[in-house]
Write an enzyme that holds these catalytic residues in place. Structure first.
Site, PDB file in Angstrom:
ATOM      1  N   ALA A  71       2.431   2.632  -2.482  1.00 13.33           N
ATOM      2  CA  ALA A  71       3.563   2.029  -3.359  1.00 13.33           C
ATOM      3  C   ALA A  71       4.064   3.095  -4.253  1.00 13.33           C
ATOM      4  CB  ALA A  71       3.082   0.824  -4.145  1.00 13.33           C
ATOM      5  N   TYR A  75      -0.972  12.991  15.960  1.00 19.58           N
ATOM      6  CA  TYR A  75      -0.013  12.176  15.559  1.00 19.58           C
ATOM      7  C   TYR A  75       0.870  11.176  16.346  1.00 19.58           C
ATOM      8  CZ  TYR A  75       3.679  10.920  12.089  1.00 19.58           C
ATOM      9  OH  TYR A  75       4.266   9.741  11.270  1.00 19.58           O
ATOM     10  N   SER A  77       8.347   5.164   9.013  1.00 23.27           N
ATOM     11  CA  SER A  77       9.553   5.606   9.132  1.00 23.27           C
ATOM     12  C   SER A  77       9.802   6.504  10.602  1.00 23.27           C
ATOM     13  CB  SER A  77       9.874   6.860   7.964  1.00 23.27           C
ATOM     14  OG  SER A  77       8.487   7.634   7.971  1.00 23.27           O
ATOM     15  N   GLY A 128       7.522   3.297   0.158  1.00 26.98           N
ATOM     16  CA  GLY A 128       6.695   2.294  -0.645  1.00 26.98           C
ATOM     17  C   GLY A 128       7.544   1.824  -1.901  1.00 26.98           C
ATOM     18  N   THR A 131       0.753  -1.192   0.023  1.00 30.18           N
ATOM     19  CA  THR A 131       0.034   0.090  -0.018  1.00 30.18           C
ATOM     20  C   THR A 131       0.768   1.257   0.011  1.00 30.18           C
ATOM     21  OG1 THR A 131      -0.232   0.334   2.448  1.00 30.18           O
ATOM     22  CG2 THR A 131      -1.680  -1.227   1.245  1.00 30.18           C
TER      23      THR A 131
END
Length: 275
Positions: A12, A195, A173, A17, A10
């Site tokens: 990508a 977040y 990340s 990705g 996903t």
């Protein structure tokens, strides 16, 4: 002739990705790569880029927005029609709220003990605004956490078979946030906490997924550790381990709460049985 292994990624078309897709094709050009993306124009461009370096690679595209419940369900149905089994599922798609300078927070912290932290880290200078989806969920939570959870739940027929369980891998990340967990936080939190809560939620779900899926395989990775891809100052690539500050019981509670939320979204959207 041996069946080609199916790898689905996903998000990508760019960033981690796209780099992941490049690495996968470099390791094994006999796999079938399915690039699951929200923007099909960018997906087509990414596919063309990959075919330049890997001519003849078996690549297909799938439209899915993991920030939208109906899009996830529709994509899952299409995947089940295309494939009898998905061998590797990489949960990579994700977003961040847009940061904004907050004059009010700056003036409030300027004469407080937080002033040094504010200038060192930016906390108090910038706020990150999240927004609600049509289903009433925070967009970051929906995209980064719940959308992938729904995808996996709806793909169980092709992820789990009597003689095989697929590899489910969460790519990220960012490091884990350490904010306290409650489902309400993810549905209604605002600003910076939104977040960090989402990052913590991805770790909770990662542990839950390992328990419910990957731990059925003896070769599974340690579900309580992150495997971080790093590069040394000399340009050498290596992998290091980082233990997650996650309680397994809390992860299981979170997983069960997501199951309840799944039922609520099913009733609201009338999109069929999530199982």
């Amino acid at each position: 002739m041996a069946r080609r292994r199916v790898v689905l990624v996903t998000g990508a078309n760019s960033g981690i990705g796209l780099a992941l897709c490049e690495r996968i094709l470099s390791e094994d050009n006999q796999i079938h790569l399915c690039m699951a993306c929200r923007n099909m124009q960018k997906a087509e461009a990414a596919k063309s880029e990959l075919l330049l370096t890997h001519p003849g690679a078996d690549i297909s595209l799938l439209k899915v927005d993991v920030g939208n419940v109906k899009s996830v369900i529709k994509a899952a149905e299409e995947i089940k029609q295309r494939y009898q089994h998905v061998d590797y599922l990489y949960l990579n798609a994700g977003i961040m709220p847009n940061p904004h300078f907050s004059l009010k927070a700056f003036l409030s912290n300027l004469l407080s003990r937080k002033v040094f932290v504010m200038f060192q880290t930016g906390q108090g200078l910038l706020t990150q605004e999240d927004w609600l989806t049509d289903d009433g969920l925070q967009q970051v939570f929906m995209t980064n956490v719940f959308g992938h959870f729904l995808l996996i739940r709806n793909l169980e027929p092709v992820l789990c078979q009597a003689d095989c369980v697929s590899h489910v891998v969460w790519t990220s990340s960012s490091n884990a946030g350490k904010s306290a967990f409650s489902l309400t936080d993810y549905q209604h939190s605002q600003g910076q906490e939104s977040y960090s809560s989402s990052k913590y939620a991805t770790d909770l779900l990662s542990v839950g997924l390992n328990k419910h899926y990957n731990n059925k395989k003896p070769e599974s990775l340690d579900p309580m550790k992150k495997y971080l891809s790093c590069t040394s100052g000399f340009g050498n690539n290596y992998v290091t381990l980082c233990k997650m500050d996650i309680n397994v019981i809390t992860a299981e509670i979170f997983y069960q709460e997501l199951l309840k939320l799944q039922v609520q979204m099913e009733e609201k959207n009338k999109v069929g049985d999530y199982r």
